[in-house]
Design a protein around this motif. Structure first.
Motif, PDB file in Angstrom:
ATOM      1  N   SER A 160       7.990  -2.119  -1.437  1.00  0.00           N
ATOM      2  CA  SER A 160       8.795  -2.922  -0.521  1.00  0.00           C
ATOM      3  C   SER A 160       7.964  -4.086   0.004  1.00  0.00           C
ATOM      4  N   GLY A 161       8.625  -5.022   0.689  1.00  0.00           N
ATOM      5  CA  GLY A 161       7.910  -6.168   1.238  1.00  0.00           C
ATOM      6  C   GLY A 161       6.839  -5.757   2.223  1.00  0.00           C
ATOM      7  N   GLY A 162       7.148  -4.803   3.091  1.00  0.00           N
ATOM      8  CA  GLY A 162       6.161  -4.339   4.051  1.00  0.00           C
ATOM      9  C   GLY A 162       4.983  -3.660   3.387  1.00  0.00           C
ATOM     10  N   GLN A 163       5.254  -2.861   2.339  1.00  0.00           N
ATOM     11  CA  GLN A 163       4.171  -2.191   1.621  1.00  0.00           C
ATOM     12  C   GLN A 163       3.288  -3.215   0.915  1.00  0.00           C
ATOM     13  N   ARG A 164       3.904  -4.250   0.332  1.00  0.00           N
ATOM     14  CA  ARG A 164       3.104  -5.281  -0.333  1.00  0.00           C
ATOM     15  C   ARG A 164       2.210  -6.008   0.666  1.00  0.00           C
ATOM     16  N   GLN A 165       2.735  -6.245   1.875  1.00  0.00           N
ATOM     17  CA  GLN A 165       1.886  -6.910   2.860  1.00  0.00           C
ATOM     18  C   GLN A 165       0.737  -6.010   3.288  1.00  0.00           C
TER      19      GLN A 165
END
Length: 331
Positions: A160-165
């Motif tokens: 997810s976007g949060g995990q990638r960040q």
């Protein structure tokens, strides 16, 4: 004896020569002042935020601070060393201690690499870590940012976007840097995920003693993560100071308008509505004197003839305004 700031920007300017009409090769170039005489001092283990509308010069200033862009004039000092005059080898050594977390967590990660390889790459390149030690260090980093080490073999698109960040943050802290430039690091994420990443940044600062230059425009997140803030308008910092003081008692009329336009999580909270007159000026044709005067509700004739000085407003704040206290009065 008081320790010097970790990062100090002194009279930084970054100008570009551009043609207003790019289709006309004979058009006379003009000067775009992305940054114009900016001064910032960031203490160790603090988060200093830069806020302002798009095009205010925040990201340019962040890149100049790390010398990813060369300043037109001024100087940058990091950990007692001159960044602007550093040689290539000196700069490489400095950049181990100066890392970046980018706005787009997908675009900043190599889509062909696995998560574990992305996080471990700085350790391989700079410290020669290999094998079991590398796997252990990567697992430790993933755990420290709230990622399951079992996902080390996944690729960025599987997250997810949060995990990638979180992957980007883990990579940034892998070499134990002193400073992290967080350039719009949460603006591409959902609101609920923004809060989670903001909490992570605060926790890492407290646990690892990190210093952040945090660039953003979402004021609730800025207030959540920062101790001090600089408000930028047309390449200049128009107000700076303690985050609570600036947000609760803004001294500059632009700061007051910016805060009034920010959404509040409390639907019962009443907030003054401030409508700025006109449009922002072209960065290629800034007004004389104060660049905010064409939109300012308290502008007076002196604002057109002279650039306002930076004046102290209490013990912990300063503002570039001839009449800073008037901006706090109800209108």
């Amino acid at each position: 004896m008081t320790a010097p700031p970790l990062l100090e920007l002194t009279n930084i300017s970054k100008h570009y020569r551009v043609r207003e009409n790019s289709a006309n090769p004979f058009a006379k170039p003009k000067t775009l002042r992305a940054n114009d005489g900016v001064n910032i001092a960031i203490e160790r283990a603090e988060t200093f935020a830069l806020v302002g509308e798009s095009g205010s010069g925040k990201s340019t200033l962040g890149r100049v601070a790390l010398r990813l862009l060369e300043p037109t004039s001024g100087s940058v000092t990091f950990h007692g060393s001159d960044v602007t005059g550093a040689s290539a080898s000196e700069l490489r050594a400095m950049r181990r201690e100066m890392q970046v977390v980018f706005q787009d967590p997908l675009g900043s990660l190599n889509p062909r690499m696995r998560i574990g390889d992305i996080i471990g790459e700085p350790l391989r390149v700079h410290e020669g870590v290999r094998g079991t030690e590398l796997a252990d260090r990567v697992a430790e980093l993933m755990t420290s940012v709230g990622l399951d080490p079992g996902r080390a073999s996944a690729r960025p698109r599987a997250l997810s976007g949060g995990q990638r960040q979180r992957v980007g943050i883990a990579r940034a802290i892998s070499l134990h840097p002193k400073l992290i430039l967080a350039d719009e690091a949460v603006s591409a994420l959902d609101v609920s995920v923004q809060a989670q990443i903001a909490n992570l940044l605060v926790e890492l600062r407290e646990r690892l003693g990190l210093t952040y230059l945090f660039i953003g425009h979402g004021l609730p997140v800025v207030r959540q993560v920062s101790q001090r803030v600089g408000v930028m308008y047309m390449g200049r910092i128009v107000e700076t100071g303690d985050i609570r003081e600036v947000f609760e008692h803004p001294a500059h009329p632009y700061t007051r308008a910016l805060i009034a336009a920010s959404p509040t999580p409390d639907p019962t909270q009443r907030r003054e509505r401030i409508i700025l007159r006109g449009e922002p000026p072209s960065p290629l044709d800034l007004p004389s004197g104060c660049s905010f005067r064409t939109r300012c509700p308290i502008a007076k004739p002196v604002c057109a003839s002279e650039r306002p000085p930076s004046v102290s407003v209490g013990a912990s704040r300063s503002a570039e305004c001839f009449f800073p206290l008037e901006s706090q009065a109800p209108r």
